[in-house]
Design a protein around this motif. Structure first.
Motif, PDB file in Angstrom:
ATOM      1  N   ILE A 186       0.815  -1.219   0.000  1.00 30.06           N
ATOM      2  CA  ILE A 186       0.000   0.000   0.000  1.00 30.06           C
ATOM      3  C   ILE A 186       0.844   1.262   0.000  1.00 30.06           C
ATOM      4  O   ILE A 186       0.316   2.353  -0.180  1.00 30.06           O
ATOM      5  N   GLY A 187       2.157   1.120   0.158  1.00 32.19           N
ATOM      6  CA  GLY A 187       3.016   2.296   0.109  1.00 32.19           C
ATOM      7  C   GLY A 187       4.467   1.949   0.350  1.00 32.19           C
ATOM      8  O   GLY A 187       4.802   0.826   0.738  1.00 32.19           O
ATOM      9  N   ILE A 188       5.321   2.906   0.093  1.00 33.13           N
ATOM     10  CA  ILE A 188       6.747   2.759   0.387  1.00 33.13           C
ATOM     11  C   ILE A 188       7.227   4.026   1.084  1.00 33.13           C
ATOM     12  O   ILE A 188       6.639   5.097   0.936  1.00 33.13           O
ATOM     13  N   CYS A 189       8.271   3.870   1.842  1.00 32.61           N
ATOM     14  CA  CYS A 189       8.893   5.001   2.514  1.00 32.61           C
ATOM     15  C   CYS A 189      10.399   4.857   2.338  1.00 32.61           C
ATOM     16  O   CYS A 189      10.980   3.852   2.732  1.00 32.61           O
ATOM     17  N   ILE A 190      10.987   5.844   1.700  1.00 34.41           N
ATOM     18  CA  ILE A 190      12.426   5.790   1.447  1.00 34.41           C
ATOM     19  C   ILE A 190      13.079   6.957   2.174  1.00 34.41           C
ATOM     20  O   ILE A 190      12.711   8.116   1.974  1.00 34.41           O
ATOM     21  N   THR A 191      14.027   6.628   3.044  1.00 32.49           N
ATOM     22  CA  THR A 191      14.813   7.644   3.745  1.00 32.49           C
ATOM     23  C   THR A 191      16.271   7.430   3.352  1.00 32.49           C
ATOM     24  O   THR A 191      16.603   6.437   2.703  1.00 32.49           O
TER      25      THR A 191
END
Length: 194
Positions: free
Chosen positions: A32-37
């Motif tokens: 449902i989503g991605i988070c890239i740091t």
């Protein structure tokens, strides 16, 4: 997921992303989503209220409902449908390579969702696929996969069978604590066959 800066981290992240976008089925865990740091790459999935099959079998608390036979059957069928979709309806096919109770997730209705595609392989329908590095989890890896590296749906079918043994017995596929019971069968398959 591995950091972008570690060896293979970016390649692994892109591979998993590709597989997740190829495979869409009601019994596959949907991204449902991605988070890239700068230091992490996170994949966001729906909340699975009942965790994984492994956590439910091993950490059964008094407030949790028991896994009765109809629920176990529902889990077995749902995970089989997800794997069948990967093997028969994806192009290229996807071989999961790590089917186990810890990679089958359960929502609040105990619907099964196959997840964790980190070691999965994309296979063209026309090709036979031999790999040099075997991936998977001890106790779930098919013997022929270990001996010749041939990657096919058969390795997932074998691992699915082991997962069914886990689901039925509540035992781990590989458990060193069985040695302390003067039982030399640390593999569930061997333990179940005696």
């Amino acid at each position: 997921m591995k950091s972008k800066n570690t060896t293979g981290g970016e390649r692994q992240f892109l591979k998993v992303m590709k597989m997740i976008t190829i495979a869409e089925h009601q019994n596959l865990l949907k991204l449902i989503g991605i988070c890239i740091t700068p230091t992490e790459r996170l994949l966001v999935y729906p909340y699975m209220a009942n965790g994984s099959v492994a956590s439910l079998l091993r950490n059964q608390g008094p407030s949790q409902p028991l896994l009765d036979c109809p629920i176990r059957r529902q889990i077995a069928l749902g995970s089989a449908k997800g794997l069948s979709y990967l093997h028969e309806h994806c192009n290229p096919r996807i071989i999961h390579c790590d089917v186990k109770a810890a990679n089958i997730f359960l929502d609040d209705n105990f619907e099964a969702f196959v997840g964790d595609f980190a070691v999965s392989k994309l296979i063209n329908y026309k090709d036979s696929h031999i790999i040099s590095t075997v991936h998977g989890t001890i106790g779930h890896i098919a013997p022929e996969y270990l001996s010749n590296g041939r990657c096919s749906e058969k390795i997932d079918v074998y691992a699915y069978g082991i997962m069914l043994l886990e689901l039925i017995t509540g035992q781990k596929a590989f458990d060193l604590s069985r040695l302390s019971n003067e039982d030399d069968n640390v593999m569930l398959l061997d333990w179940g066959l005696r």
